[in-house]
Design an enzyme around this catalytic site. Structure first.
Site, mmCIF file in Angstrom:
data_model
loop_
_atom_site.group_PDB
_atom_site.id
_atom_site.type_symbol
_atom_site.label_atom_id
_atom_site.label_comp_id
_atom_site.label_asym_id
_atom_site.label_seq_id
_atom_site.Cartn_x
_atom_site.Cartn_y
_atom_site.Cartn_z
ATOM 1 N N SER A 110 0.787 -1.231 0.000
ATOM 2 C CA SER A 110 0.000 0.000 0.000
ATOM 3 C C SER A 110 0.818 1.279 0.000
ATOM 4 C CB SER A 110 -0.960 0.010 1.193
ATOM 5 O OG SER A 110 -2.051 -0.836 0.949
ATOM 6 N N TYR A 216 -10.645 2.530 5.569
ATOM 7 C CA TYR A 216 -9.568 2.232 4.632
ATOM 8 C C TYR A 216 -10.006 1.115 3.687
ATOM 9 C CZ TYR A 216 -4.643 1.544 3.305
ATOM 10 O OH TYR A 216 -3.450 1.453 2.620
ATOM 11 N N ASN A 218 -9.251 -0.645 -0.299
ATOM 12 C CA ASN A 218 -8.431 -0.717 -1.511
ATOM 13 C C ASN A 218 -9.199 -0.316 -2.764
ATOM 14 O OD1 ASN A 218 -5.924 -1.627 -0.389
ATOM 15 N ND2 ASN A 218 -6.875 -3.613 -0.057
ATOM 16 N N GLY A 356 2.772 -0.478 4.239
ATOM 17 C CA GLY A 356 2.260 -1.299 3.153
ATOM 18 C C GLY A 356 2.600 -2.758 3.350
#
Length: 413
Positions: A110, A216, A218, A356
């Site tokens: 990430s 959060y 993706n 990430g």
């Protein structure tokens, strides 16, 4: 950010949200492995001469602490007023004694989100995207809620379902594409198209009304990729190369796409699972991260991440007004437009950061001072578990490094 965990029967099917606390809960200490002491400058890693021979015992100890806690390997790079320091600890591969390269490549996960956000904001600066304009106006074929804006995508306030699994407002876990367990392991080389991921997310109910909460997800950044491609009539990969990678000479960084092999020297990550009452450990250094297109599919090095984050926070990639927008946090998660904003206390000030991790085996983090002159970048590898057991020491270990670099070793408030 405090995140929920799915029931035990579904826990192996959810990809964690990669925030500071979420990653801390997800990374495992891994297998205890005998490891050499930390090395303070790998001569093969192209470390500037100023860093060679630097005696930074406090950084060496903070790096070695990851391996002492059970992580397999770690590489760390620091740029500050004393110059550059690079070190590594642990082993590059199970069963071998070689330490990780101090500038080996890794799946950065990430950490691509600030890069994606930077490209979107550059397009805002050029008048090609309206930060608060409906994304549906650019991508009408997707049937998006017209209340969703580019700002909401970058800030995780769109309310869209996370395509790797998410929770209903009542707390019920809703599965998506498997990103854990034996199902993920058996399908880790499968290729996905960004439209496929987004349409799966849009087939599920929204988590909340756009702009009313922050979670959060993706999906937001895969949509941002499609937005970039639509308004530029170019590929996401080419836009990153043209706007960021080439100008900054980030030669060790690339969008993974369908690539499954890390280039050059790299440490290995592993996945441990139970099969027919037997524990098996699989090397998962090869995996296809098109599962996280635009949201977690970056390959990079500690040097390149330091170069990017220093340039970004030093004002070299965005106009001052948009950089300020990027670094203005939403109160719930402390997340701006692609960045976490972290207050280290009155004696240390503010840092900007992002962590990430791909689904398994690798993790990375990068931190910067507001002026970009001090940076901390790192990658860790470990032996992951099917049950995603908690890594109780991970956040403490990261905090120790952050304190050494940005606070002179003193404990942040």
């Amino acid at each position: 950010m405090k995140t929920q965990s799915p029931p035990a029967t579904t826990q192996t099917k959810v990809l964690r949200r990669v925030t500071v606390t979420a990653l801390a809960a997800a990374l495992l200490a891994g297998a205890a492995v005998a490891a050499p002491a930390v090395a303070a400058a790998d001569s093969s890693a192209a470390v500037p001469k100023a860093a060679v021979g630097q005696d930074r015992q406090e950084l060496q100890k903070a790096t070695q602490a990851f391996v002492d806690a059970g992580f397999l390997g770690v590489q760390v790079r620091v740029h500050d007023e004393r110059g550059e320091w690079a070190g590594s600890a642990g082993v590059r591969k199970l069963g071998q004694s070689a330490k990780p390269s101090t500038n080996g490549s890794f799946w950065a996960g990430s950490i691509v989100k600030p890069v994606t956000a930077t490209v979107v904001l550059q397009l805002v600066a050029e008048g090609k995207i309206g930060l608060d304009a409906p994304v549906a106006g650019y991508l009408p074929e997707l049937g998006l809620d017209r209340r969703i804006t580019a700002r909401m995508l970058l800030q995780h306030t769109s309310g869209l379902f996370n395509y790797t699994g998410d929770f209903d407002p009542n707390g019920t876990y809703v599965p998506g594409i498997s990103a854990a367990g034996k199902e993920w392991l058996d399908n880790r080389f499968r290729s996905y198209r960004p439209e496929e991921l987004v349409r799966l997310a849009l087939s599920k109910s929204a988590r909340f009304a756009p702009g009313t909460d922050q979670i959060y997800t993706n999906t937001n950044y895969t949509l941002a990729l499609l937005l970039i491609e639509k308004v530029t009539d170019s590929s996401y990969t080419e836009e990153l190369r043209r706007r960021i990678l080439r100008p900054l000479k980030m030669r060790g960084t690339m969008v993974a796409g369908n690539r499954t092999q890390l280039p050059g020297p790299h440490a290995h990550g592993y996945y441990r699972y139970e099969d027919a009452d037997q524990q098996k450990v699989v090397d998962i250094s090869r995996q296809n991260l098109s599962l996280l297109t635009g949201a977690g599919d970056l390959i990079s090095t500690t040097q390149d991440l330091a170069t990017f984050f220093s340039a970004l926070n030093g004002g070299k990639l965005l106009p001052a007004k948009l950089l300020a927008e990027m670094r203005t946090p939403h109160p719930k998660m402390g997340y701006g437009l692609g960045l976490f904003v972290q207050d280290l206390g009155p004696d240390c000030g503010t840092v900007y950061q992002h962590n990430g991790s791909p689904p398994h085996g690798f993790g990375a983090f990068m931190y910067s001072s507001p002026d970009g002159k001090t940076t901390l970048t790192a990658s860790v590898t470990w032996v992951d578990e099917a049950t995603r057991g908690p890594a109780k020491d991970y956040k403490k270990l990261v905090d120790r490094l952050v304190q050494e670099v940005f606070c002179g070793g003193q404990t942040a408030d």
